[in-house]
Design a protein around this motif. Structure first.
Motif, mmCIF file in Angstrom:
data_model
loop_
_atom_site.group_PDB
_atom_site.id
_atom_site.type_symbol
_atom_site.label_atom_id
_atom_site.label_comp_id
_atom_site.label_asym_id
_atom_site.label_seq_id
_atom_site.Cartn_x
_atom_site.Cartn_y
_atom_site.Cartn_z
ATOM 1 N N ALA A 118 104.385 -5.574 -3.084
ATOM 2 C CA ALA A 118 103.385 -5.772 -4.135
ATOM 3 C C ALA A 118 103.983 -6.457 -5.365
ATOM 4 N N SER A 119 105.325 -6.347 -5.532
ATOM 5 C CA SER A 119 105.966 -6.924 -6.716
ATOM 6 C C SER A 119 106.329 -8.398 -6.537
ATOM 7 N N ILE A 120 106.156 -8.953 -5.335
ATOM 8 C CA ILE A 120 106.389 -10.386 -5.153
ATOM 9 C C ILE A 120 105.445 -11.133 -6.077
ATOM 10 N N PRO A 121 105.961 -12.021 -6.923
ATOM 11 C CA PRO A 121 105.080 -12.710 -7.880
ATOM 12 C C PRO A 121 103.885 -13.358 -7.180
ATOM 13 N N ALA A 122 102.693 -13.077 -7.682
ATOM 14 C CA ALA A 122 101.475 -13.599 -7.056
ATOM 15 C C ALA A 122 101.464 -15.123 -6.974
ATOM 16 N N PRO A 123 101.946 -15.855 -7.999
ATOM 17 C CA PRO A 123 101.954 -17.319 -7.867
ATOM 18 C C PRO A 123 102.765 -17.812 -6.677
ATOM 19 N N LEU A 124 103.906 -17.140 -6.393
ATOM 20 C CA LEU A 124 104.744 -17.575 -5.274
ATOM 21 C C LEU A 124 104.102 -17.229 -3.937
ATOM 22 N N ALA A 125 103.549 -16.025 -3.834
ATOM 23 C CA ALA A 125 102.892 -15.635 -2.589
ATOM 24 C C ALA A 125 101.718 -16.564 -2.291
ATOM 25 N N ASN A 126 100.934 -16.900 -3.313
ATOM 26 C CA ASN A 126 99.798 -17.796 -3.117
ATOM 27 C C ASN A 126 100.241 -19.226 -2.836
ATOM 28 N N SER A 229 98.252 -11.036 1.457
ATOM 29 C CA SER A 229 96.975 -11.752 1.561
ATOM 30 C C SER A 229 95.891 -10.965 2.269
ATOM 31 N N GLN A 230 96.239 -9.852 2.913
ATOM 32 C CA GLN A 230 95.241 -9.095 3.664
ATOM 33 C C GLN A 230 95.236 -7.610 3.289
ATOM 34 N N ASN A 231 96.361 -6.932 3.477
ATOM 35 C CA ASN A 231 96.355 -5.481 3.272
ATOM 36 C C ASN A 231 96.096 -5.083 1.820
ATOM 37 N N ILE A 232 96.805 -5.702 0.899
ATOM 38 C CA ILE A 232 96.631 -5.343 -0.512
ATOM 39 C C ILE A 232 95.246 -5.745 -1.024
ATOM 40 N N PRO A 233 94.745 -6.985 -0.727
ATOM 41 C CA PRO A 233 93.360 -7.299 -1.110
ATOM 42 C C PRO A 233 92.331 -6.412 -0.424
ATOM 43 N N GLY A 234 92.624 -5.971 0.803
ATOM 44 C CA GLY A 234 91.698 -5.075 1.500
ATOM 45 C C GLY A 234 91.506 -3.769 0.746
ATOM 46 N N ILE A 235 92.590 -3.229 0.208
ATOM 47 C CA ILE A 235 92.502 -2.016 -0.612
ATOM 48 C C ILE A 235 91.721 -2.311 -1.891
ATOM 49 N N PHE A 336 92.521 -21.928 1.256
ATOM 50 C CA PHE A 336 93.436 -22.863 0.606
ATOM 51 C C PHE A 336 93.076 -23.054 -0.867
ATOM 52 N N SER A 337 91.796 -23.294 -1.147
ATOM 53 C CA SER A 337 91.400 -23.526 -2.537
ATOM 54 C C SER A 337 91.662 -22.304 -3.401
ATOM 55 N N GLY A 338 91.362 -21.119 -2.854
ATOM 56 C CA GLY A 338 91.589 -19.893 -3.621
ATOM 57 C C GLY A 338 93.060 -19.642 -3.890
ATOM 58 N N SER A 339 93.895 -19.828 -2.874
ATOM 59 C CA SER A 339 95.329 -19.576 -3.058
ATOM 60 C C SER A 339 95.966 -20.643 -3.950
#
Length: 394
Positions: A118-126, A229-235, A336-339
């Motif tokens: 969860a601590s992976i920076p969101a900009p990098l993951a996206n 992209s799936q488990n954390i947004p699912g919660i 793609f557009s969202g990320s």
């Protein structure tokens, strides 16, 4: 439980299964083939995933009385489609799937690991996700260049329905693909007879092979994109709809079902995000306490569709590969557009996100390890360097 079942939840569950399967099975099929699966192994993987995520949704929703919708990892499948075959072929990929599943179980049971993801920076993951998806998003336009009479109807059907009802845009593209196959593609003699023989559920056990390049190129990036992209947004979707799930057991359970599907070619089972919103929203039932039946019915639908995976895959294999890639690409344009927007939203992280995106999208690999991993590493180093320089400047 039966007294909580309603016609509204039943129809929403059926719609969830259809949309979830039809909108992304092309991506999953392409992803499994991308790491070396044969047509039959890919069909077995789709079947194993669909049945596993269906049973997982039934178990979790009945156990928690929450509308816990599950899915296969669509971003993970997009990652596989661009990763390419590794040394050891598909057995090595299956070994990576098993390792990824174990990591998901640990992320649920071992809180520090879950917090680390969860601590992976969101900009990098996206940025990594958008770089992974980019190649497939070109496919619809490449299909038009390949043959306008085959590619253009798929794109037009998607765009036309998108303007009316976004939810049905990809199923409409899939329907156009079927129409193009029936009326525009000359099928080999005896093809339909062979297709009718593929109605039996495909089951292919693949003995796993564990190699270091596959673990780094496939298992680790697959784990990251599946969790981020799936488990954390699912919660998050469940919480937005005023439910309070305990994330750990849900993550661990999806990891267990991933373990069960991996030996048969399945890459990852996880919590759903888009279809979770369908099951958890008011359209499933006015009473939040009764919406869990929508997820249960959706799970039953996934099991049924999974048992038909052989016929679906056999039919798709008769088409030029670029056409099914076009459907997969259309299914990923929204992601793609969202990320991409999320990756470049924060000004101070844009350079690091750009490095991650460009390395990942380039498809380059070093030491047998795919660009998705190196992109994340390079972006992390860039972000760390920028933070050090900012501190010194103060």
């Amino acid at each position: 439980m039966l007294k909580d079942l309603s016609l509204q939840s039943f129809f929403m569950g059926c719609l969830t299964a259809f949309v979830g399967f039809a909108s992304s099975f092309a991506v999953v099929l392409q992803g499994l083939k991308g790491v070396g699966a044969t047509d039959y192994e890919a069909a077995s993987g789709v079947m194993a995933l669909s049945v596993s995520m269906g049973v997982c949704a039934i178990v979790l929703s009945a156990w928690t009385k929450l509308p816990v919708s599950t899915a296969w990892s669509t971003p993970g499948a997009a990652l596989l489609a661009t990763a390419g075959a590794v040394d050891g072929g598909f057995p090595a990929a299956v070994g990576a799937f098993l390792v990824c599943a174990v990591m998901i179980v640990f992320a649920g049971l071992f809180r520090p690991l879950g917090r680390a993801v969860a601590s992976i920076p969101a900009p990098l993951a996206n940025a990594m996700l958008s770089g992974v998806i980019l190649g497939l998003c070109f496919a619809p336009f490449k299909a038009i260049a390949f043959d306008p009479l085959l590619g253009l109807p798929i794109l037009v059907a998607w765009a036309a329905v998108l303007m009316v009802k976004r939810l049905f845009a990809v199923p409409a593209a899939l329907a156009a693909f079927v129409a193009v196959m029936v009326f525009g593609v000359e099928l080999p003699e005896g093809a339909m007879a062979e297709w009718s023989q593929s109605l039996a559920p495909p089951v292919e056990f693949v003995a796993p092979l564990f190699t270091l390049p596959a673990l780094i190129s496939i298992a680790l990036p697959l784990f990251i994109v599946t969790m981020a992209s799936q488990n954390i947004p699912g919660i998050a979707v469940l919480k937005v709809n005023h439910y309070e799930p305990n994330p750990g057991p849900l993550f661990a359970t999806t990891g267990v079902f991933s373990l069960l599907s991996a030996p048969f070619g399945g890459h990852a089972v996880n919590l759903a995000a888009i279809t979770a919103a369908m099951c958890a929203g008011e359209d499933a039932h006015p009473d939040p306490a009764r919406r869990y039946w929508a997820a249960i019915i959706g799970g039953i639908g996934y099991v049924v569709l999974g048992l038909l995976a052989g016929a679906v895959t056999a039919f798709v294999s008769l088409a030029p590969p670029i056409l099914i890639q076009a459907v997969a690409g259309l299914a990923l344009i929204g992601a793609f557009s969202g990320s991409a927007v999320a990756a470049f939203r924060e000004p101070e992280a844009r350079e690091a996100a750009a490095v991650t995106f460009l390395i990942t999208a380039s498809g380059v690999s070093f030491a047998g390890i795919s660009g998705a991993f190196w992109g994340l590493v390079a972006g992390g180093l860039m972000m760390g360097l920028q933070r050090v320089m900012a501190r010194r400047a103060r």
